[in-house]
Enzyme design. Structure first.
Site, PDB file in Angstrom:
ATOM      1  CG  HIS A 198      -0.717  -0.187   2.502  1.00 17.74           C
ATOM      2  ND1 HIS A 198       0.188   0.630   3.126  1.00 17.74           N
ATOM      3  CD2 HIS A 198      -1.133  -1.057   3.439  1.00 17.74           C
ATOM      4  CE1 HIS A 198       0.303   0.266   4.383  1.00 17.74           C
ATOM      5  NE2 HIS A 198      -0.482  -0.767   4.598  1.00 17.74           N
ATOM      6  CG  HIS A 218      -3.028  -6.930  12.331  1.00 13.89           C
ATOM      7  ND1 HIS A 218      -4.024  -5.977  12.397  1.00 13.89           N
ATOM      8  CD2 HIS A 218      -2.098  -6.409  11.480  1.00 13.89           C
ATOM      9  CE1 HIS A 218      -3.706  -4.961  11.624  1.00 13.89           C
ATOM     10  NE2 HIS A 218      -2.551  -5.197  11.058  1.00 13.89           N
ATOM     11  CD  GLU A 243      -2.782  -4.042   7.290  1.00 14.88           C
ATOM     12  OE1 GLU A 243      -2.124  -4.050   8.341  1.00 14.88           O
ATOM     13  OE2 GLU A 243      -2.621  -3.192   6.376  1.00 14.88           O
ATOM     14  CG  ASP A 275      -0.682  -7.920   5.811  1.00 17.06           C
ATOM     15  OD1 ASP A 275      -1.718  -7.581   6.393  1.00 17.06           O
ATOM     16  OD2 ASP A 275       0.428  -7.458   6.098  1.00 17.06           O
ATOM     17  CG  HIS A 329      -0.281  -1.028  12.271  1.00 20.80           C
ATOM     18  ND1 HIS A 329      -0.587  -0.557  11.012  1.00 20.80           N
ATOM     19  CD2 HIS A 329      -0.248  -2.374  12.153  1.00 20.80           C
ATOM     20  CE1 HIS A 329      -0.699  -1.580  10.163  1.00 20.80           C
ATOM     21  NE2 HIS A 329      -0.498  -2.682  10.825  1.00 20.80           N
ATOM     22  CG  ASP A 355       1.587  -5.897  11.086  1.00 15.47           C
ATOM     23  OD1 ASP A 355       2.053  -6.957  10.625  1.00 15.47           O
ATOM     24  OD2 ASP A 355       0.615  -5.323  10.576  1.00 15.47           O
ATOM     25  CE1 TYR A 382       5.808  -3.684   8.575  1.00 14.10           C
ATOM     26  CE2 TYR A 382       5.625  -2.961  10.848  1.00 14.10           C
ATOM     27  CZ  TYR A 382       5.076  -3.576   9.744  1.00 14.10           C
ATOM     28  OH  TYR A 382       3.795  -4.055   9.799  1.00 14.10           O
ATOM     29  CG  HIS A 402       5.075  -8.286   7.909  1.00  8.79           C
ATOM     30  ND1 HIS A 402       4.551  -8.873   6.782  1.00  8.79           N
ATOM     31  CD2 HIS A 402       4.110  -7.477   8.393  1.00  8.79           C
ATOM     32  CE1 HIS A 402       3.315  -8.432   6.600  1.00  8.79           C
ATOM     33  NE2 HIS A 402       3.017  -7.591   7.565  1.00  8.79           N
TER      34      HIS A 402
END
Lengths: 406, 53
Positions: A28, A83, A85, A87, A150, A169, A197, A230
Site C-alpha cells: 500500500h 491482526h 489486516e 495480509d 497499529h 506487526d 518498518y 513480517h
C-alpha cells in the site's frame, strides 16, 4: 498437493508456517525493496494445534504445504488472529473448511468485528480477554490488546511454555529471506528494514507504543523469542535489541539526532542549487546531512530518513501559485505519519507569485517545527542568494547542536 | 465541549455520549471514567484533545 515447502521449528512446540513474498515491492505505497514474509505459527497443544495468524490471499498453497509438514490441517482446532489486516487474514476464509470442522477463531473485540466486516464468516469469533491467561488445548496463552499498534484490533499473544511472544506487526520488518532469525541474517540490513518498518507504519502511534512498552515491562514476561508477522524473528540478544530500539523510536526526544534532511524538488534547477548550498552550510558546522530529491527518493525512504532527523529543510519552487505536486505528495505522507522535526527551514524559487515558502512554512509549523527564516529567490539564485542558503544551512546546524544532545 | 481523538479523528460529543461504551448522553468528557476507550480505535482518554464546537 505437492509438499514443496517445509515448516521451520522455532521452539519445542512451535513451528513457523509462513510464506515468503519475494516479489513484493509495493505494500500500500510502502516500497518494500527486499520483499516480505507473512509469518504464521503452529503451536502443538493437547489433541490438536493452535494456528497463530494466517497469510495473505494467493499464498494458500505454500501455506498449506508448510502446515502439512507438521500436521494434518484438520488437527488445527484453534486459530488466533492477532491482526485483522488482509495480509494476515486473507487466506482464512478459503482455508477454514480445511481445518478441524469445529475450529474456533479467537480475536480481540475489535478484531472480531473487523474480521467479520472483511469476510462475513459463517461462524462466531470468540473475543479474548486482554491481560488474562487462557488455557487453550492444554497450553497457557496470554493475550494483550495493543489498540493502534497499529490497528484498533491489534493484539499480541504470549505462549507461556515456550516463552514466545507472537507480536503481529509490532517488531516486524518487510524482508523476504530464507532465514527465520535475526541472528542468522546480516544485522545491518535487518536493522535498516526494522527501522524502515517503524518509520512507515508505526511512527504515528509512537506515544501509544511508549506507553505500551512501559506496561509491557511491568508485566515482566519471561521472553525467549519475539515472533512478528513480517520478516525475521528475535531471540537471545535480539530480543533486547529490538525492544531497546522501539523504546528509542517511540520517544521523539530520544530518536532525534543531530542530522538534517534536505527534502526538495525542482523545476529548472534553481531550488536544487539552493538545496545543495543549504547542505553545504549544514556541513560547514560538522552536522550530518542527507539530501533527498523527492522525484528520485521514494516517500518510503524520505519517511525512513526523517524518523531520526532533528531538522528538515524543505524546498519547492512555486508552481501555479502552489507547491510542486511531488513535494505536496511527500508532505502529505510524512504529515500523515506525524513526524515532528524540531527545526524547519523553507526554501524555493519562484517566477512571479512568491507562494511556495509560505506554504512550506505553514506545513512545517503544523508539524510542530520551529521555523528558521526561509530563503526564497526569483527565477535563478544569485551568488548572494546561495550565500544566504549556506548561512541558513549553517544556522539550522548550529541550532541542532545547541538543542539536540549527541 | 467536544473532544477529538488525535489518533483516529473520532469526535466525542457530550450531547450524544457513548452509549455502547457505557457513557450516557449529557456526560462531560471530564466525567468519563479514566479506563474508557475510544469507541473507534481503542486508545485511552489521554489521546483526546478539546476542540471548538
Amino acid at each position: 498437493m505437492k509438499k514443496l515447502f517445509s515448516a521451520e521449528k522455532m521452539s519445542t512446540h512451535c513451528h513457523w508456517v509462513g510464506v515468503i513474498d519475494w516479489r513484493l515491492r509495493n505494500f500500500h505505497g510502502y516500497l518494500t525493496g527486499r520483499g516480505s514474509t507473512y509469518n504464521a505459527y503452529l503451536v502443538k497443544g493437547e489433541g490438536g494445534y493452535v494456528l497463530i495468524d494466517t497469510v495473505k490471499a494467493g499464498f494458500e498453497d505454500e501455506f498449506m504445504s508448510r502446515i502439512e509438514t507438521v500436521c494434518d490441517p484438520r488437527e488445527i482446532r484453534v486459530v488466533v488472529s492477532n491482526h485483522a489486516e488482509m495480509d494476515h487474514t486473507g487466506a482464512l476464509p478459503q482455508l477454514l473448511n480445511r481445518f478441524s470442522p469445529d475450529c474456533r477463531i479467537l480475536a480481540s473485540r475489535n478484531g472480531a468485528k473487523a474480521i467479520q466486516a472483511h469476510f462475513s464468516l459463517d461462524r462466531e469469533i470468540e473475543v479474548i480477554k486482554s491481560g488474562q491467561t487462557a488455557e487453550i488445548l492444554g497450553k497457557e496463552f496470554v493475550f494483550l490488546e495493543t489498540p493502534m499498534i497499529h490497528w484498533p484490533d491489534s493484539m499480541l499473544t504470549y505462549f507461556v511454555e515456550d516463552k514466545i511472544l507472537f507480536s503481529n506487526d509490532a517488531f516486524g520488518m518487510h524482508l523476504a529471506s530464507v532465514e527465520r532469525w535475526y541472528d542468522e541474517f546480516d544485522s545491518a540490513l535487518a536493522y535498516e528494514e526494522a527501522l524502515r518498518y517503524y518509520a512507515n507504519i508505526i511512527t504515528p502511534y509512537s506515544q501509544i507504543v511508549a506507553k505500551f512498552l512501559d506496561k509491557f515491562d511491568s508485566l515482566a514476561l519471561d521472553i525467549d523469542a519475539i515472533a512478528p508477522d513480517h520478516g525475521l524473528c528475535w531471540r537471545g540478544e535480539g530480543v533486547e535489541f529490538i525492544l531497546g530500539h522501539y523504546k528509542r523510536w517511540a520517544s521523539v526526544e530520544k530518536r532525534r539526532s543531530r542530522k538534517v534532511a534536505v527534502v526538495f524538488d525542482t523545476m529548472w534547477e534553481s531550488t536544487e542549487l539552493m538545496a545543495r548550498h543549504i547542505a553545504q552550510g549544514v556541513r560547514s558546522e560538522g552536522v550530518a546531512c542527507v539530501v533527498l530529491p523527492v522525484q528520485e527518493s521514494h516517500r518510503t525512504q524520505i519517511a525512513t530518513e526523517l524518523l531520526e532527523t532533528g531538522a528538515v529543510a524543505l524546498g519547492s519552487p512555486t508552481l501555479n501559485a502552489g507547491l510542486l505536486p511531488t513535494v505536496a505528495d511527500a508532505l502529505c505522507y510524512v504529515q500523515g505519519l506525524k513526524f515532528t522535526p524540531k527545526f524547519g527551514l523553507a526554501f524555493g524559487s519562484y517566477g512571479w507569485g512568491e507562494v511556495s515558502v509560505k506554504l512550506l512554512n505553514e506545513s512545517l509549523g503544523a508539524m510542530g517545527a520551529e521555523c528558521l527564516p526561509s530563503v526564497s529567490c526569483q527565477y535563478v539564485p544569485t551568488d548572494a542568494v546561495l550565500l544566504q542558503c549556506r548561512e541558513a544551512g549553517a544556522r539550522l546546524a548550529a541550532k541542532i547542536k545547541e538543542e539536540i544532545a549527541l | 465541549m467536544k473532544y477529538l481523538c488525535t489518533v483516529c479523528a473520532y469526535v466525542y460529543d457530550p450531547s450524544e455520549g457513548d452509549p455502547d461504551g457505557g457513557i450516557e448522553p449529557g456526560t462531560a468528557f471530564e466525567d468519563i471514567p479514566d479506563d474508557w476507550l475510544c469507541p473507534v480505535c481503542g486508545v485511552g482518554k489521554d489521546m483526546f484533545e478539546p476542540i471548538e464546537d
